[in-house]
Design an enzyme around this catalytic site. Structure first.
Site, short mmCIF file in Angstrom:
data_model
loop_
_atom_site.label_atom_id
_atom_site.label_comp_id
_atom_site.label_asym_id
_atom_site.label_seq_id
_atom_site.Cartn_x
_atom_site.Cartn_y
_atom_site.Cartn_z
N ARG A 1 -48.48 33.53 52.86
CA ARG A 1 -49.88 33.09 52.81
C ARG A 1 -49.92 31.59 53.06
O ARG A 1 -49.49 30.81 52.21
CB ARG A 1 -50.49 33.42 51.44
CG ARG A 1 -50.46 34.90 51.08
CD ARG A 1 -51.49 35.69 51.90
NE ARG A 1 -51.59 37.06 51.43
CZ ARG A 1 -51.01 38.11 51.99
NH1 ARG A 1 -50.27 37.96 53.08
NH2 ARG A 1 -51.19 39.33 51.50
N ASP B 1 -50.27 46.42 51.30
CA ASP B 1 -49.70 46.87 50.02
C ASP B 1 -49.77 48.40 49.91
O ASP B 1 -48.84 49.04 49.42
CB ASP B 1 -50.46 46.25 48.85
CG ASP B 1 -50.53 44.74 48.98
OD1 ASP B 1 -49.59 44.15 49.56
OD2 ASP B 1 -51.53 44.15 48.54
O1 KDG Z 1 -52.05 41.86 49.85
C1 KDG Z 1 -53.29 41.61 49.26
C2 KDG Z 1 -53.19 40.34 48.50
O2 KDG Z 1 -52.92 39.28 49.38
C3 KDG Z 1 -54.43 40.00 47.76
O3 KDG Z 1 -54.78 40.94 46.80
C4 KDG Z 1 -54.34 38.68 47.10
O4 KDG Z 1 -52.32 39.05 45.93
C5 KDG Z 1 -53.02 38.35 46.60
C6 KDG Z 1 -52.52 37.05 46.99
O5 KDG Z 1 -51.80 36.48 46.18
O6 KDG Z 1 -52.82 36.62 48.09
#
Ligand code: KDG
Length: 318
Positions: free
Chosen positions: A170, A260
């Protein structure tokens, strides 16, 4: 006995009730969401017992998440409440600027889960599972989270528990350079890696599914799955097995969580002893169903629902 134990942060997700830029959205829907607990829920739906290790704020939202996941049948016996840090929060903006895609905005810095550490990893708990699963998100959260993952991987490997890892990079949490540097220190301890072409480019400088899988396998895991979004998914193993399956077309409401749902279904299919082809087929179906509603886990299917979907009943074409 638990088949899968996961570890990571779960937050309150405030999902935009209407599409478009968040500043113009007035109504939000509350969900409990976090990549690792999503996998735990998906595993339970697929008929296996799953536990989730985490920390939540000792606040209203933390108790909501705890109750929700317990209600979904996830073992929360190794989830602690932290009185000094809050439960994390994030918003989902839907369909803007890319129609059919969701965008995430985090409010999670200093959250309870970012204070997870090696002492939160119970040796007996992790050792009792067949698979331990976590993701790059946990590695991105803090130094203590990295140590927790290191400990969990060590415990799992010593106990012969398979280590499953989703790169889940991310870029709102860290830079590509940091992600690459940190993940490279963990990948050698994994058995099954889930990734996508963007993350693969960051990790091994190759966004071609076959090339990326080959490069990742050379670093340690015996199985690498490359998720290709609306193009399906590709898998390769260290034994030289390969498979590719297309995605299913569905109406897209919210894409968050699809990966997921996919991971949970794929891992469950492997536990059932399914072939790689069949595992990909079921996992693609689970990912497809997940995007048809707001929220990460609400439409993660049971195995029976996947079969109904694949049989064409309820398979909605745009
Ligand atoms: O995969 C989904 C997740 O990205 C979302 O629920 C948010 O867990 C999350 C994150 O930390 O980005």
């Amino acid at each position: 006995m638990l088949e899968i134990v996961t570890m990571g942060e779960t937050m309150i997700q405030l999902n935009a009730f209407t599409s478009g830029p968040l500043r113009y959205v007035n109504y939000f829907e509350k969900h409990a969401a976090g990549t690792e607990s999503n996998v735990a829920v998906g595993t339970v739906r697929m008929g296996y017992a799953a536990g989730w290790i985490s920390k939540l704020g000792d606040d209203e939202l933390g108790h909501y998440i705890h109750n929700f996941l317990k209600g979904e049948g996830v073992d929360v016996s190794h989830v602690a409440f932290d009185r000094e840090a809050p439960t994390g929060l994030y918003f989902v903006q839907r369909d803007y600027p890319l129609p059919g895609k969701s965008v995430i905005y985090y409010y999670r810095r200093g959250s309870a889960a970012s204070r997870l550490g090696p002492d939160d990893v119970d040796v007996d708990y992790v050792s009792s599972a067949k698979v331990f699963h976590t993701t790059g998100i946990t590695l991105a959260l803090s130094g203590s989270c990295r140590k927790a993952v290191e400990r969990a991987f060590e415990v799992a490997r010593n106990a012969g528990v398979e280590v499953s890892f989703d790169s889940n990079i991310r870029l709102k949490l860290w830079s590509p350079e940091e992600a690459r540097r940190v993940i490279s220190g963990y990948i050698g301890s994994t058995d099954i890696v889930f990734t996508d072409t963007q993350d693969a480019e960051i990790m091994v400088g190759d966004s071609d599914p076959e090339g990326a899988a080959e490069k990742l396998i050379s670093l340690g895991p015996h199985t690498v799955v490359v998720k290709l979004g609306d193009k399906g998914a590709y898998v390769a193993t260290s034994d030289g097995e390969k498979a590719m399956k297309p995605a299913y077309e569905v109406p897209v409401i919210d894409t968050v969580g699809a990966g997921d749902a996919f991971d949970a279904a794929f891992l469950s299919c492997r536990l059932r002893g399914f072939t790689l082809e069949r595992s990909l087929e079921v996992a693609n179906a689970a990912g497809a169903l997940c995007v048809t509603v707001r929220g990460d886990v609400e439409a993660i299917p049971t195995f029976e629902d996947v079969e109904r979907f694949l049989a064409g009943k309820g398979h909605i074409l745009r």
